[in-house]
Structure formats: C-alpha cells, structure tokens
Scaffold this active site. Structure first.
Site, PDB file in Angstrom:
ATOM      1  CG  ASP A   1      43.977  41.031  30.759  1.00  0.00           C
ATOM      2  OD1 ASP A   1      44.815  40.893  29.852  1.00  0.00           O
ATOM      3  OD2 ASP A   1      44.147  40.623  31.926  1.00  0.00           O
TER       4      ASP A   1
ATOM      5  CG  HIS B   1      41.857  45.589  32.421  1.00  0.00           C
ATOM      6  ND1 HIS B   1      42.706  45.957  33.452  1.00  0.00           N
ATOM      7  CD2 HIS B   1      41.523  44.292  32.650  1.00  0.00           C
ATOM      8  CE1 HIS B   1      42.863  44.929  34.272  1.00  0.00           C
ATOM      9  NE2 HIS B   1      42.164  43.910  33.806  1.00  0.00           N
TER      10      HIS B   1
END
Length: 728
Positions: A115, A267
């Site tokens: 992400d 992430h």
C-alpha cells in the site's frame, strides 16, 4: 494664426524602465508618438496569473493535505457482527451485486500486497527483490504518487505485477463525504490511465485491515465502492510493518498457517521501509520452502486480471492530471525558494540600512561635516504650481518666514493652473515673492522657467503642497558649501498623518525613504533628490541643460544625471519639509503609480551608467532594480505562502514567520523614528500596513511594469489637494 491650444494633461516620454518622492500635479511634454492611456488587458493578465497560481496551490495543497499515509485505523465504532459469515469467506469482498460475497486465495498461494506507493526510494528495491525471486505482487497505489512517478508505475506493470486503487490522497473514506470519496477514486483511475493506459477493478480503502475489523461507518463506504464496480481487497495478515517492529516480526506476521491461501498487507511508502524490503526477501525464502507461490491478487483468486484498457480520453485526462500535479509541485517548491530568498534579502536590507543609518547619524553630529561659506549666498526658491490654490499660500508664507540670513527670493511658476493659484499667491502680498504665469507644459518645464528667471546661484525646489520650517533653507545651503556637493535632499515629513492612510505613509517616509537616503549618501548612490525639497547649484543645472522632460520622475532623472556627471548627492535630515500626502487609497494609487513608472523610465534612460567607471550606476540601478522592482513583484509570495501553509499544514510556523517579519520591521522602524525625532507610538499601524498598504504597493509595481513592458504612455495622475496647511 490661431492661438495654440492649452494642453490639459501632457504625457511623459515612453522610455521603459523604481520608486521615489516628489509630486506637484503636472503634465510632461510629449516627445514621441505612441499609444496613450492605461495598458489594456493587464488586469485580465494579472487575474489569469492569479487564477493559475491559485489552481496550482490548491492542487498541490490537495495532494499534500494527507492525514497520514499509514497508521492505525481511527476508532469509528464496533465491528459489524452480522457480517461474520462474510468474514469467514475471505478478505476479498464482492459487493457489486445484490448479495455480498467474499473469497480468499487458493491453497498454498499468497497474494503479497503493498500500500501507499509508488515511492521512488522503496518501491524499486521491492521490485528488485520480487524480480530476483520470481514473485508477483499487487500494489495499491495512491493516485497522487502515481501521477508524480508515472515511470515507476509503468515498471510495476511491465514486470507483471498488478495495480489497485488506494484513493488519490489517502483519506479515510468513512470520514469524508460521498462526493469526495468518488472524486478520490476517479482521480486515481485517471492517474493510472495517464501513466499506464490502464484502469483497475481492485480497490483497497485506506486504514483498512482484516474483514473482522469492519465497522458500520466503514461498511457504508465499502458498499459505495461496490456500487462503483470495485472488488474490495482487505487482508488476512496485516503485518503492521509501518510500526517498523523489525524484519523478523514482519516475516512472522506474514506467514500463513495450515497451507491456507492468504492476502498479506505491507507498505512500500510512507516512511523508512528498509525493514519491509528485508522482510520480503526473507519471507519469499520461507514461502518457497513451505511450498507457497507468491502471485498477484486476481491470479491467487483464480480470476482474470484486474487491469482494463483505458479509453483515449481517460489517457489524455490522466496525462494532463500528471503534468498539472508535477507542475504544481515544482511551482510550489519554487515559491518556497522565492519565499526564502525574499525574506533573506528583506532582512539583509533592513540590517544594512540600520547599520548605515547609525553611521550616518554619527557623522551628522560632526560640525565640520559641511563646509563654510564666506558669506551666505543668495537663494532662489522655485515653486512649480499647477492647481495648488488650496495650499500655495501656506507654502509661500513658510518660505518667506525663513531664518536664513542671506537674500531669498521665492519664484512661483504657475503652470497653466485652472484655479486661483496665482491669485492666492498675489493675495499674500509678501515681499520677495514673484509669480510667473505660463501655459501648461509640465513640472519640468515649469522648473526650467524658474531656473531661467532665478536671480541667485543656489536654487531650492519645493512642491506647492509643502511648507518649510524656518531653519530648513539654511540647513540645505550649508551642505552646498562643500564644493563636491551638487545637490542636497531634505527630510520630507507627512503633515496630514491623522488618518490611517496618512499614518501608513508617515511610517513609509521615515522607515523607507529617510533610511534609504542615509544609506545612499554613504554609498554615494543617491537616486532621488525629491521634488518636495531639494537644493541645487544653478550653474550645474544649466550645464546639464536644465530639468529633463523625458520621464514622469523628473527629480529622479535629474539626480541620476547629476551623479553621472560626478557630483555628490547628500541628505540633510535637519532640513525638514512638511508635505500633504494623498488622503484616499485612490489618490495614493495614482501618486505611487506615477512615481514607480517614472522611476522605471529614469532607470531605463540611465541604464548605460551600469558600464561607467563610477560605481553609481551599479550601486543605484542595482539596488532599485532589486529592492524597488523585483522584490515587490516577489514579495506577495510571503503572504501567499503564509496563507497556503495555514490552509495545508500547521499554521503556527507561518504565523511565527510573519510575526517575526513584522517584529524585525518594527525594530528598524523604532530606530528610524528615533533618528527622526518622531514618536514611536506610530508603529501601532505597522501590522495593519502589512495587510493593506503593502499589497497596494505590490499592485502599483505590477501595473507599472506592465505599462512599461507593453510600451503604453502613462497619463499624468494629479493628486487632489486638501489644503492641510491652509489654516494659519
């Protein structure tokens, strides 16, 4: 022969090209055929530029106004218990139909998802690790970062990975209006189209995690995503790598158990992701040993790719969006540099002026600073007057009441006034006062008439709205005893300072003009001996051919010519003249517009002084170009970026910087007022001056520059007199 018509308002020369004092409401003879009037369309140009700047800052502010790219999901309520059956089905939700459904990856298959990217530092490192191990992943990109790094986005697709929609600026979809959520998703799709020519059917809401954490508020936003046709990707295994718990902890949190398929959340942006990069390398080794495959999310689910070709219009819109965002970012970054340079130059100028003013004040106490006359020379005071009936009598009385011991004559040149200026002077019946009437030819022509008719060798020029103190002429003449001095500038003070506009001009005269003149004398680069009060040698002016009619700023033009001829210009702070300043913003605008434009004309006319051996041209023209033209054009950036920072970020730094700027100005203002013997209580109006008055001066400079660049001939702007000194 028919008599020549009197011209109501002659115009100046057209030589294009900072800001001074002196005002007497005169026209200037026309010397070339060019367009008259105000520049056409320049305000539309200004509004267009302001609109573009505003759009750039709004776009950049929208991109940067992020609550936090990663972090714990805000506590917005309890999980939805009735969704438990859906939770058990898997972390990928299909809410596009009447009946919601869910799915999970195939057995021994892991969908690695990242992400908040793409990030120019960490995404390439993750891609290198994935490529080395032959693994595929899904990247849920933030639209603003996709637009900022389209080449990185294209690399993700080229290496066989998958893209998902993670909104444009990473807001919590449950905390924003529906229209904003739709805008966030649509902009991201456009950014994807512009970067790769693709759209995606995958979406992951920011601050989401496992299906079991869905709250009522979040469910509504998920349902909205479903109605837009998105497949919603939550996660089985949230590594919480944004906490940077260590690579070993991230690997442990990402390993599925029992051979089940899983969606793993990590992430690739939002801070230091070194632990994540290390963890992915180790995780892929662990998965390989356990017989797992790392695939894209749709491949792990056994579905077709989430990528869809974008239409040509979407590609064009996305490309334009990317260019606009990158341009806005570069423009905003440039403005920060402009802000820094502008602030540094402004502070450096204030410090320099204060230091030089202190040196000048010490020298001014030296009784030998001025030479000595064997006997007081005769003085002719020339008063060019155009429609000065309101205050001309007070001006003449103050000149006749001088304490100067030598002979003084007052010569009033009525430059075609249409009121009772000449009659008002005649009615005083004062000795030593002469009135010469002439057709309107402009202030410079009136001064030249006075020079021709003067009976004495020392000339003092004064505007028709100005009054002298008894000792003023003596102080001016005393400085001319030095044979190197060609002209003396007096100390102009605002007489009508009771109103707020008058107080602002009073502050400007004392802090700006008078501090400048002290420094100019020491640096031998005085640009202006003001028309309101100045003393000259008659033979020097005659040798120059008199006062030039080429510019609207005849006093600046004359002073520069004297300096180029090798004469020294000095400032005498004890030679005080009280002048009537404009009483309304409209009148102030007209006066300052003429001053600024006229000074630019004088700068352009004397531009060859830059190449002359004397340092005058480089010092004077360089200072004026930097601090009275360029800096005022850039200074609005200070206010603009303060507003931007208040709107986008923490307002305290912006407020602190602006307050510090005002404090520094107030400190220099306090010293300038003390030097001039003025009350420091006038500084209470300084903060208000920064809000209104300063912006008006910026606009004056902008219009003057536009007028010069467009080659438009500026009309003379008269200032209506209020008769400030008319009362006995």
């Amino acid at each position: 022969m028919t008599p020549a018509r009197r011209r109501r308002r002659p115009r100046p020369g057209t030589t294009p090209g900072p800001v001074r004092a002196g005002d007497a409401g005169h026209g200037v003879k026309r010397r070339a055929r060019r367009r008259d009037g105000e520049p056409s369309g320049h305000w539309l140009l200004l509004l267009t530029v302001m609109a573009l700047v505003g759009c750039a800052l709004v776009l950049d502010g929208f991109v940067r106004n992020v609550a936090g790219e990663t972090g714990p999901a805000p506590g917005s309520g309890n999980p939805v218990a009735w969704l438990e059956p859906l939770h058990r089905g898997g972390p990928v939700l299909n809410l596009t139909g009447d009946e919601p459904s869910s799915a999970r990856p195939k057995a021994r298959t892991v969908a690695l998802t990242f992400d908040d990217g793409p990030d120019p530092d960490w995404t390439p490192r993750l891609l290198d690790v994935l490529k080395a191990q032959g693994a595929k992943a899904t990247f849920f990109g933030v639209g603003s970062k996709i637009a900022a790094h389209p080449e990185l986005t294209r690399r993700i697709v080229a290496e066989g990975h998958e893209l998902g929609n993670h909104t444009y600026t990473h807001p919590d979809l449950a905390a924003i209006p529906a229209w904003r959520a739709e805008l966030e998703l649509n902009l991201t799709q456009k950014a994807l189209a512009g970067a790769t020519g693709l759209h995606t059917t995958l979406a992951r809401p920011p601050y989401s995690s496992t299906p079991g954490t869905i709250t009522v508020e979040q469910w509504d936003s998920l349902a909205a995503l479903g109605r837009q046709g998105y497949l919603i990707a939550l996660t089985d295994l949230d590594t919480r790598d944004w906490l940077r718990p260590g690579a070993s902890h991230i690997v442990k949190a990402a390993l599925p158990s029992g051979g089940r398929g899983a969606v793993v959340m990590m992430h690739d942006s939002g801070g230091d992701r070194a632990q994540t990069v290390e963890a992915v390398s180790r995780l892929l080794d662990e998965l390989d040993r356990a017989g797992y495959r790392a695939e894209t999310l749709t491949s792990a689910l056994g579905m077709p790719s989430a990528h869809r070709p974008a239409e040509q219009t979407a590609w064009i819109a996305g490309t334009a969006l990317g260019l606009a965002q990158r341009g806005a970012g570069a423009f905003t970054a440039a403005l920060w540099w402009v802000l820094f340079v502008t602030g540094a130059l402004t502070l450096a100028r204030l410090v320099l002026l204060v230091v030089l003013a202190r040196v000048h004040a010490r020298r001014s106490r030296d009784p030998e600073r001025a030479g000595r006359w064997d006997r007081p020379p005769g003085v002719t005071v020339i008063v060019p007057a155009y429609n000065e009936e309101a205050g001309i009598a007070a001006t003449v009385r103050s000149l006749v009441a001088t304490a100067y011991p030598g002979p003084v004559e007052v010569l009033v040149v009525d430059d075609g006034s249409t009121d009772g200026t000449a009659e008002a002077v005649a009615a005083t019946r004062l000795p030593g006062v002469r009135v010469i009437r002439q057709a309107n030819g402009g202030k410079a022509v009136a001064l030249n008439t006075g020079i021709r008719h003067a009976r004495h060798e020392i000339l003092v020029m004064v505007d028709g709205d100005t009054v002298f103190e008894p000792g003023t002429i003596g102080h001016l003449v005393r400085r001319l005893a030095d044979p190197r001095v060609g002209a003396v500038s007096g100390n102009t003070k605002v007489g009508n300072r009771r109103g707020l506009i008058g107080r602002w001009q009073h502050i400007e005269y004392v802090i700006g003009f008078n501090l400048d003149r002290r420094a100019f004398e020491l640096l031998d680069c005085m640009p202006t001996v003001p028309g309101a009060i100045g003393a000259f040698r008659r033979d020097v002016l005659v040798a120059l051919g008199g006062v030039s009619t080429d510019t609207l700023a005849e006093d600046t033009d004359l002073t520069m010519a004297l300096c180029r001829a090798g004469w020294r210009m000095v400032y005498e702070e004890r030679a005080i003249a009280w002048t009537e300043a404009p009483a309304t913003l409209r009148q102030l605008w007209r006066q300052r517009y003429r001053w600024c434009y006229g000074t630019m004309q004088a700068m352009w006319k004397h531009r060859r002084a830059l190449a002359e051996p004397r340092p005058f041209g480089r010092r004077c023209l360089g200072y004026l170009a930097l601090f009275q033209v360029l800096l005022p054009l850039l200074a609005p950036v200070v206010d603009l970026m303060a507003v931007y920072h208040v709107a986008v970020g923490d307002p305290l730094p912006a407020v602190a910087v602006w307050t510090g700027f005002v404090v520094v100005q107030a400190a220099s203002g306090w010293y300038a007022l003390r030097l001039d013997g003025e009350r420091v209580s006038a500084l209470w109006a300084l903060p208000l001056q920064q809000v209104v008055y300063r912006q008006l001066i910026y606009l004056v400079v902008f219009q003057s520059v536009a007028t010069a660049l467009l080659g438009v001939r500026l009309r003379w702007h008269t200032v209506r007199r209020q008769g400030t000194f008319a009362a006995p």
